[in-house]
Design an enzyme around this catalytic site. Structure first.
Site, PDB file in Angstrom:
ATOM      1  N   LYS A   1       1.659  -0.457  15.126  1.00  0.00           N
ATOM      2  CA  LYS A   1       3.067  -0.571  15.523  1.00  0.00           C
ATOM      3  C   LYS A   1       3.390  -1.828  16.333  1.00  0.00           C
ATOM      4  CE  LYS A   1       4.320   2.995  13.445  1.00  0.00           C
ATOM      5  NZ  LYS A   1       4.894   2.622  12.146  1.00  0.00           N
TER       6      LYS A   1
ATOM      7  N   TYR B   1       4.454   6.422  10.172  1.00  0.00           N
ATOM      8  CA  TYR B   1       3.567   5.310   9.825  1.00  0.00           C
ATOM      9  C   TYR B   1       4.328   4.219   9.073  1.00  0.00           C
ATOM     10  CZ  TYR B   1      -0.749   2.881   8.536  1.00  0.00           C
ATOM     11  OH  TYR B   1      -1.749   1.946   8.395  1.00  0.00           O
TER      12      TYR B   1
ATOM     13  N   HIS C   1       0.841  -1.205   0.000  1.00  0.00           N
ATOM     14  CA  HIS C   1       0.000   0.000   0.000  1.00  0.00           C
ATOM     15  C   HIS C   1       0.871   1.249   0.000  1.00  0.00           C
ATOM     16  CE1 HIS C   1      -4.254  -1.436   1.414  1.00  0.00           C
ATOM     17  NE2 HIS C   1      -3.731  -2.223   0.492  1.00  0.00           N
TER      18      HIS C   1
ATOM     19  N   TYR D   1      -8.951   5.597   8.112  1.00  0.00           N
ATOM     20  CA  TYR D   1      -9.029   5.884   9.552  1.00  0.00           C
ATOM     21  C   TYR D   1     -10.030   7.026   9.710  1.00  0.00           C
ATOM     22  CZ  TYR D   1      -4.586   3.350  10.208  1.00  0.00           C
ATOM     23  OH  TYR D   1      -3.601   2.400  10.255  1.00  0.00           O
TER      24      TYR D   1
ATOM     25  N   PRO E   1      -3.397   0.017  18.994  1.00  0.00           N
ATOM     26  CA  PRO E   1      -3.191  -0.470  17.619  1.00  0.00           C
ATOM     27  C   PRO E   1      -3.361   0.598  16.532  1.00  0.00           C
ATOM     28  CG  PRO E   1      -5.203  -1.359  18.561  1.00  0.00           C
ATOM     29  CD  PRO E   1      -4.500  -0.664  19.657  1.00  0.00           C
TER      30      PRO E   1
HETATM   31  P1  FAS Z   1       2.112 -12.198  21.544  1.00  0.00           P
HETATM   32  O1  FAS Z   1       1.224 -11.835  22.700  1.00  0.00           O
HETATM   33  O2  FAS Z   1       1.557 -12.214  20.171  1.00  0.00           O
HETATM   34  O3  FAS Z   1       2.726 -13.661  21.770  1.00  0.00           O
HETATM   35  C1  FAS Z   1       3.160 -14.067  23.066  1.00  0.00           C
HETATM   36  C2  FAS Z   1       3.103 -15.580  23.110  1.00  0.00           C
HETATM   37  O4  FAS Z   1       3.624 -15.998  24.376  1.00  0.00           O
HETATM   38  C3  FAS Z   1       1.682 -16.097  23.018  1.00  0.00           C
HETATM   39  O5  FAS Z   1       1.599 -17.114  22.042  1.00  0.00           O
HETATM   40  C4  FAS Z   1       1.399 -16.631  24.426  1.00  0.00           C
HETATM   41  O6  FAS Z   1       0.545 -17.759  24.417  1.00  0.00           O
HETATM   42  C5  FAS Z   1       2.780 -17.007  24.901  1.00  0.00           C
HETATM   43  N1  FAS Z   1       2.916 -17.028  26.363  1.00  0.00           N
HETATM   44  C6  FAS Z   1       2.395 -16.139  27.246  1.00  0.00           C
HETATM   45  N2  FAS Z   1       2.744 -16.486  28.497  1.00  0.00           N
HETATM   46  C7  FAS Z   1       3.513 -17.616  28.400  1.00  0.00           C
HETATM   47  C8  FAS Z   1       4.152 -18.455  29.339  1.00  0.00           C
HETATM   48  N3  FAS Z   1       4.085 -18.201  30.663  1.00  0.00           N
HETATM   49  N4  FAS Z   1       4.844 -19.524  28.886  1.00  0.00           N
HETATM   50  C9  FAS Z   1       4.929 -19.783  27.554  1.00  0.00           C
HETATM   51  N5  FAS Z   1       4.324 -19.027  26.603  1.00  0.00           N
HETATM   52  C10 FAS Z   1       3.622 -17.957  27.042  1.00  0.00           C
HETATM   53  N6  FAS Z   1      -0.922  -4.812  16.664  1.00  0.00           N
HETATM   54  C11 FAS Z   1      -1.086  -4.144  15.521  1.00  0.00           C
HETATM   55  O7  FAS Z   1      -0.083  -3.679  14.950  1.00  0.00           O
HETATM   56  N7  FAS Z   1      -2.347  -3.970  14.971  1.00  0.00           N
HETATM   57  C12 FAS Z   1      -3.476  -4.489  15.577  1.00  0.00           C
HETATM   58  O8  FAS Z   1      -4.589  -4.320  15.093  1.00  0.00           O
HETATM   59  C13 FAS Z   1      -3.343  -5.210  16.783  1.00  0.00           C
HETATM   60  N8  FAS Z   1      -4.443  -5.757  17.396  1.00  0.00           N
HETATM   61  C14 FAS Z   1      -4.264  -6.435  18.600  1.00  0.00           C
HETATM   62  C15 FAS Z   1      -5.354  -7.015  19.294  1.00  0.00           C
HETATM   63  C16 FAS Z   1      -5.172  -7.687  20.506  1.00  0.00           C
HETATM   64  C17 FAS Z   1      -6.364  -8.299  21.237  1.00  0.00           C
HETATM   65  C18 FAS Z   1      -3.882  -7.789  21.065  1.00  0.00           C
HETATM   66  C19 FAS Z   1      -3.679  -8.473  22.412  1.00  0.00           C
HETATM   67  C20 FAS Z   1      -2.799  -7.219  20.396  1.00  0.00           C
HETATM   68  C21 FAS Z   1      -2.980  -6.553  19.156  1.00  0.00           C
HETATM   69  N9  FAS Z   1      -1.906  -6.001  18.447  1.00  0.00           N
HETATM   70  C22 FAS Z   1      -2.039  -5.331  17.287  1.00  0.00           C
HETATM   71  C23 FAS Z   1      -0.595  -6.126  18.939  1.00  0.00           C
HETATM   72  C24 FAS Z   1      -0.123  -7.494  18.578  1.00  0.00           C
HETATM   73  O9  FAS Z   1      -0.131  -7.655  17.191  1.00  0.00           O
HETATM   74  C25 FAS Z   1       1.211  -7.667  19.227  1.00  0.00           C
HETATM   75  O10 FAS Z   1       2.017  -6.519  19.054  1.00  0.00           O
HETATM   76  C26 FAS Z   1       1.952  -8.871  18.722  1.00  0.00           C
HETATM   77  O11 FAS Z   1       1.132  -9.989  18.899  1.00  0.00           O
HETATM   78  C27 FAS Z   1       3.249  -8.954  19.506  1.00  0.00           C
HETATM   79  O12 FAS Z   1       3.774 -10.198  19.325  1.00  0.00           O
HETATM   80  P2  FAS Z   1       4.516 -10.935  20.535  1.00  0.00           P
HETATM   81  O13 FAS Z   1       5.417  -9.994  21.205  1.00  0.00           O
HETATM   82  O14 FAS Z   1       5.014 -12.199  19.957  1.00  0.00           O
HETATM   83  O15 FAS Z   1       3.368 -11.228  21.629  1.00  0.00           O
HETATM   84  C1  PHB Z   2      -5.567  -4.335  11.011  1.00  0.00           C
HETATM   85  O1  PHB Z   2      -5.676  -4.592   9.807  1.00  0.00           O
HETATM   86  O2  PHB Z   2      -5.880  -5.157  11.910  1.00  0.00           O
HETATM   87  C2  PHB Z   2      -5.038  -2.985  11.418  1.00  0.00           C
HETATM   88  C3  PHB Z   2      -4.512  -2.155  10.447  1.00  0.00           C
HETATM   89  C4  PHB Z   2      -4.033  -0.908  10.805  1.00  0.00           C
HETATM   90  C5  PHB Z   2      -4.090  -0.515  12.132  1.00  0.00           C
HETATM   91  C6  PHB Z   2      -4.618  -1.363  13.115  1.00  0.00           C
HETATM   92  C7  PHB Z   2      -5.089  -2.607  12.753  1.00  0.00           C
HETATM   93  O3  PHB Z   2      -3.631   0.718  12.475  1.00  0.00           O
END
Ligand code: FAS
Ligand code: PHB
Length: 394
Positions: free
Chosen positions: A300, A387, A76, A204, A296
């Site tokens: 980032k 961004y 994009h 957005y 989110p």
């Molecule tokens: P993660 O949380 O993805 O992964 C951590 C892993 O560690 C998990 O698999 C968990 O099961 C495991 N774990 C936890 N405790 C443990 C233990 N005691 N022992 C062993 N394993 C354990 N980012 C965006 O950029 N855009 C978004 O739209 C967006 N939406 C999100 C929505 C939600 C609900 C959440 C929670 C996050 C969102 N994020 C978004 C952020 C998300 O993408 C995170 O930045 C990304 O998953 C980060 O990856 P990890 O650091 O690997 O953490």
């Molecule tokens: C998504 O596609 O989940 C998304 C994209 C851009 C954002 C947040 C979430 O800023």
């Protein structure tokens, strides 16, 4: 696995941070194990991020897992801000020479999991009672139970890639860590649906009723969000109610064009800004959501996880070649990038969401900033630079 094994790096968590770190360490010939508490299906079932910065794309290529992303991902060159019933395009490529890649976190995770299986690398899923010992010494140990049997991994280093609710950061003495947090007074209700996107780029939306975001996973699958109350529950929101509210918050021309469809996933995510300092404690490192959380809005979260492990994998490779300069500066270099992304995510969230407590004056401030932003090339360039993502060592 044997009850006690030995490795160079023990990684906690098989989300994007842990899996990408494992793939990069493998490229450097560094022996490692990943220990995850959930099943692979559970990890893949979490619907999260959708936009990759060039830094993250390059790291996935470096890890040798970029082939499907380049084939199926959507590059994009811009996105739109909408307010006052109008679109305003932010020309990312025109302003910065860079673009972003729209490719869901689920697919990134799937590609990284497949690469691990193909390489025959060890990932322990469904681990219970994971805990860490001795990371302030020279021989840290990761302990866990699997199917009722106790296991121990002796490692040179342990990396907590275990997310916001993980065990790694929780294992650090309170006196050794400082945290910074802001919790936002609303959440994001997200819907995944198999319909064509309302627009070829992301929208957005700032609206008096609240924020909305029209994103996508492909040309046939959308990811839409509306700002919602923290008192809301997913069951309060039928598909019909969600789409009606989304349309109210978009320019009328988009609302008229928007195709609805049955939700295949629906969830509410709380929004917070969070940073833990430092990101290293002796032979324990933190990376990704284990160390920081961003709202989110700025897309980032996943990208910061990728840049953390990009820096850390190179630092660990340097250590294996005899230099500790990389691991000694990891926390400071990672946090320099983290705080800039925290600022951008906080600013963008503050600009686009409805904050009842700031009243009419707050809404006028938002409107004036949006009005200025879309008329100032300097302001749009600043937004675009943040961004698309700052350089890895910014
Ligand atoms: P993660 O949380 O993805 O992964 C951590 C892993 O560690 C998990 O698999 C968990 O099961 C495991 N774990 C936890 N405790 C443990 C233990 N005691 N022992 C062993 N394993 C354990 N980012 C965006 O950029 N855009 C978004 O739209 C967006 N939406 C999100 C929505 C939600 C609900 C959440 C929670 C996050 C969102 N994020 C978004 C952020 C998300 O993408 C995170 O930045 C990304 O998953 C980060 O990856 P990890 O650091 O690997 O953490
Ligand atoms: C998504 O596609 O989940 C998304 C994209 C851009 C954002 C947040 C979430 O800023």
């Amino acid at each position: 696995m044997n009850p006690t094994t030995r490795t160079q790096v023990a990684i906690i968590g098989a989300g994007p941070a842990g899996l990408l770190l494992g793939a990069l360490l493998h490229r450097h010939g560094i022996d490692h194990v990943i220990v995850e508490r959930q099943t692979p299906e559970y990890v893949l079932g979490r619907i999260r991020a959708g936009v990759l910065e060039q830094v993250a794309v390059d790291l996935l290529d470096e890890a040798g897992v970029g082939e499907r992303m380049h084939r199926e991902g959507l590059p994009h060159d811009g996105f739109s801000l909408s307010f006052d019933d109008r679109h305003h395009r932010i020309d990312l490529h025109g302003l910065t020479g860079k673009r972003v890649m729209v490719y869901g976190q689920t697919e990134v995770t799937r590609d990284l999991m497949q690469a691990r299986r193909n390489a025959g690398l060890t990932t322990v899923y469904s681990a219970e009672n994971v805990r860490i010992e001795g990371f302030d010494g020279v021989r840290p140990t990761l302990r866990y139970a699997l199917e009722g049997r106790a296991h121990a991994i002796e490692a040179d280093f342990i990396v907590g890639c275990d997310g916001f609710h993980g065990v790694a950061r929780a294992s650090v003495p309170a006196s050794a860590i400082q945290t910074f947090e802001k919790v936002y007074p609303f959440g994001w209700l997200g819907v995944l649906a198999d319909v064509p996107p309302v627009h070829e780029e992301l929208i957005y939306a700032n609206h008096p009723r609240g924020f909305a975001l029209c994103s996508m996973r492909s040309k046939t699958r959308v990811r839409y969000y509306v700002q919602c109350s923290l008192d809301d529950h997913v069951e309060d929101w039928s598909d019909a109610r969600f789409f009606a509210e989304l349309k109210r918050r978009l320019p009328q021309a988009d609302a008229a064009r928007l195709i609805e469809g049955p939700s295949i996933e629906k969830s509410i995510a709380p929004l917070r800004s969070f940073v833990a300092e430092p990101m290293r404690f002796g032979r324990l490192f933190l990376a990704g959501d284990a160390a920081h959380i961003v709202p989110p809005t700025g897309a980032k979260g996943l990208n910061l996880a990728a840049s953390d492990v990009g820096l850390l994998s190179r630092a660990l490779a340097e250590h294996c070649r005899g230099s500790d300069a990389g691991i000694d500066t990891y926390s400071q270099r990672a946090l320099a990038r983290v705080w800039k992304a925290e600022r951008f995510s906080w600013w963008f969230t503050s600009l686009m969401h409805r904050f009842p407590e700031t009243g009419d004056f707050g809404r006028r401030m938002q409107h004036a900033e949006l009005d200025y932003l879309v008329q100032s090339e300097a302001a749009m360039r600043s937004m675009a630079e943040n961004y698309v993502g700052l350089p890895l060592d910014a």
